[in-house]
Design a protein around this motif. Structure first.
Motif, mmCIF file in Angstrom:
data_model
loop_
_atom_site.group_PDB
_atom_site.id
_atom_site.type_symbol
_atom_site.label_atom_id
_atom_site.label_comp_id
_atom_site.label_asym_id
_atom_site.label_seq_id
_atom_site.Cartn_x
_atom_site.Cartn_y
_atom_site.Cartn_z
ATOM 1 N N GLU A 101 0.801 -1.221 0.000
ATOM 2 C CA GLU A 101 0.000 0.000 0.000
ATOM 3 C C GLU A 101 0.837 1.276 0.000
ATOM 4 O O GLU A 101 0.454 2.283 -0.597
ATOM 5 N N GLN A 102 1.991 1.261 0.643
ATOM 6 C CA GLN A 102 2.816 2.471 0.684
ATOM 7 C C GLN A 102 3.340 2.867 -0.692
ATOM 8 O O GLN A 102 3.734 4.022 -0.900
ATOM 9 N N LEU A 103 3.356 1.913 -1.632
ATOM 10 C CA LEU A 103 3.843 2.200 -2.981
ATOM 11 C C LEU A 103 2.709 2.197 -4.004
ATOM 12 O O LEU A 103 2.961 2.230 -5.210
ATOM 13 N N ALA A 104 1.470 2.183 -3.512
ATOM 14 C CA ALA A 104 0.322 2.060 -4.406
ATOM 15 C C ALA A 104 0.112 3.292 -5.283
ATOM 16 O O ALA A 104 -0.563 3.202 -6.318
ATOM 17 N N ASP A 105 0.676 4.443 -4.906
ATOM 18 C CA ASP A 105 0.532 5.632 -5.758
ATOM 19 C C ASP A 105 1.253 5.470 -7.093
ATOM 20 O O ASP A 105 0.997 6.228 -8.026
ATOM 21 N N ALA A 106 2.124 4.464 -7.180
ATOM 22 C CA ALA A 106 2.814 4.184 -8.446
ATOM 23 C C ALA A 106 1.991 3.278 -9.358
ATOM 24 O O ALA A 106 2.437 2.959 -10.466
ATOM 25 N N LEU A 107 0.809 2.868 -8.925
ATOM 26 C CA LEU A 107 0.016 1.913 -9.704
ATOM 27 C C LEU A 107 -0.309 2.381 -11.122
ATOM 28 O O LEU A 107 -0.220 1.578 -12.062
ATOM 29 N N PRO A 108 -0.722 3.627 -11.342
ATOM 30 C CA PRO A 108 -0.998 4.025 -12.731
ATOM 31 C C PRO A 108 0.193 3.785 -13.662
ATOM 32 O O PRO A 108 0.032 3.296 -14.778
ATOM 33 N N GLU A 109 1.393 4.116 -13.177
ATOM 34 C CA GLU A 109 2.584 3.917 -13.999
ATOM 35 C C GLU A 109 2.900 2.426 -14.133
ATOM 36 O O GLU A 109 3.318 1.962 -15.206
ATOM 37 N N ILE A 110 2.701 1.656 -13.064
ATOM 38 C CA ILE A 110 2.924 0.206 -13.126
ATOM 39 C C ILE A 110 2.026 -0.426 -14.184
ATOM 40 O O ILE A 110 2.478 -1.214 -15.028
ATOM 41 N N LEU A 111 0.739 -0.080 -14.158
ATOM 42 C CA LEU A 111 -0.205 -0.656 -15.120
ATOM 43 C C LEU A 111 0.107 -0.195 -16.541
ATOM 44 O O LEU A 111 -0.012 -0.968 -17.503
ATOM 45 N N ARG A 112 0.493 1.072 -16.694
ATOM 46 C CA ARG A 112 0.825 1.573 -18.023
ATOM 47 C C ARG A 112 2.024 0.822 -18.599
ATOM 48 O O ARG A 112 2.028 0.448 -19.778
#
Length: 291
Positions: A101-112
Motif C-alpha cells: 500500500e505504501q507504494l500504491a501511488d505508483a500503480l498508474p505507472e505500473i499498469l501503463r
C-alpha cells in the motif's frame, strides 16, 4: 424430467437471429446448414412448439422463440464471461499482481508499463501490507508482488531486490515536556514495528502507542490527525501531504527498508520476472531510494 438447452444450441439460435438466416449462421459458426436446422428443431422440441414462425427471407420468431431469445443471450454471455475468466484468449496473458500500500501511488505507472510490455495481458492488482502479500504470493494467489519489508521468507530464487527505500518520521502530535511520545504503528505482523520501538527505546525516548491499525490508510490518517509519529517512506510529505516530524530528540528512522519483487513458483516459471522487475524499477524511479 431434466432438460438441457445446451450452450451450443443457444449460441446457434442467437447467431441465426443476429445474422438473419440459417445459411449465414452456418458460415459464421463454421458448421453445415443442416446442423443449424437440427439444433433449432431440438430447441423446438424442448419448447414444445416452433422457435420460428417463418424461416424465409425474413425470419419471424414465435412467441416462445422471442421469450427464449432473451434467456439465450444472457446464458451465452454468462458462459463466455466464465470461460474468459478461467481460459484466457489465445495469445493473451493473465497476470495477478500484489502491490504494498505504501507504494500504491505508483500503480498508474505500473499498469501503463505492463500494458506496454504485454499489450494483450489481462492484469489484476490487489494492494495490502507486505507481510500479507508475501503469504499470498507464496500460496500462488499472485504471480508477483512488490513488497516493502525487512525480512522475507521466500527463497532467493523467488525474490529479486530492487533497492533500499529511505524512511522518515511523519506527524506532529501534541504532547507535553517529559510526556511519552505517541507512536502510530502497524499491528503485528509487521517487520518494521520492532525496529521502530527499539529506535526510541535505544535513544532513551519514552513512548506509548497513540494509534495502532492493520491498514495503511488508518496509520497514515492517524499521522495526519496528530495522533502519533509514524515511520513511512521518506517522500510521504510529497505523496500524501504528511507533515514531517521536527523534534530534534528523535532517533534516526529505521531502515533503509528493502524493496523486493517477490514471485510465486508459477509466476517465476512463466517468465514474468524480468518484465515485472523492469516495470517496478521504472515506475518507482522517482521514489526515495538510497543512492
Amino acid at each position: 424430467m431434466h432438460h438441457d438447452l445446451q450452450i451450443t444450441r443457444l449460441r446457434t439460435f442467437v447467431t441465426v437471429v443476429d445474422r438473419g438466416g440459417f445459411r449465414r449462421a452456418a458460415e459464421a459458426l463454421h458448421i453445415t446448414q443442416p446442423a443449424v436446422s437440427q439444433q433449432i428443431r431440438q430447441l423446438g422440441t424442448i419448447l414444445k412448439g416452433p422457435v420460428f414462425l417463418s424461416t424465409g427471407r425474413e425470419l419471424k420468431l414465435s412467441p416462445q422463440g422471442t421469450e427464449l431469445l432473451g434467456y439465450a443471450r444472457r446464458i451465452v454471455a454468462l458462459n463466455d464471461e466464465a470461460v474468459s475468466r478461467f481460459i484466457p484468449t489465445t495469445g493473451s496473458t493473465r497476470i495477478s499482481v500484489g502491490v504494498v500500500e505504501q507504494l500504491a501511488d505508483a500503480l498508474p505507472e505500473i499498469l501503463r508499463l505492463f500494458a506496454r510490455q504485454l499489450p494483450r495481458a489481462q492484469v489484476t492488482v490487489q494492494t495490502g501490507l507486505s507481510e500479507s502479500l508475501e503469504g499470498q504470493v507464496t500460496s500462488g494467489q499472485f504471480d508477483c508482488a512488490l513488497l516493502l519489508q525487512n525480512q522475507l521468507r521466500l527463497p532467493p530464487s523467488l525474490s529479486c531486490p530492487l533497492g533500499l527505500m529511505r524512511m522518515d518520521w511523519f506527524g506532529r502530535p501534541a504532547y507535553g515536556e517529559g510526556a511519552e511520545l505517541p507512536l502510530t504503528l502497524f499491528s503485528e505482523p509487521c517487520t518494521l514495528r520492532g525496529p521502530i520501538m527499539e529506535a526510541f527505546s535505544d535513544a532513551g525516548v519514552s513512548w506509548r502507542v497513540g494509534y495502532e491499525g492493520d491498514q495503511f490508510v488508518g496509520v497514515r490518517s492517524a499521522a495526519q490527525a496528530g495522533l502519533g509519529v509514524a515511520c513511512l517512506i521518506a517522500n510521504g510529505d510529497e505523496l500524501w501531504g504528511l507533515p514531517k516530524t521536527v523534534r530534534s530528540a528523535l532517533p534516526s528512522p529505521p531502515g533503509p527498508v528493502p524493496v523486493t519483487l517477490a514471485m510465486s513458483g508459477p509466476g517465476a516459471a512463466s517468465g514474468i520476472g524480468p518484465i515485472a522487475e523492469k516495470t517496478f524499477q521504472n515506475a518507482l524511479r522517482d521514489y526515495p531510494f538510497v543512492e
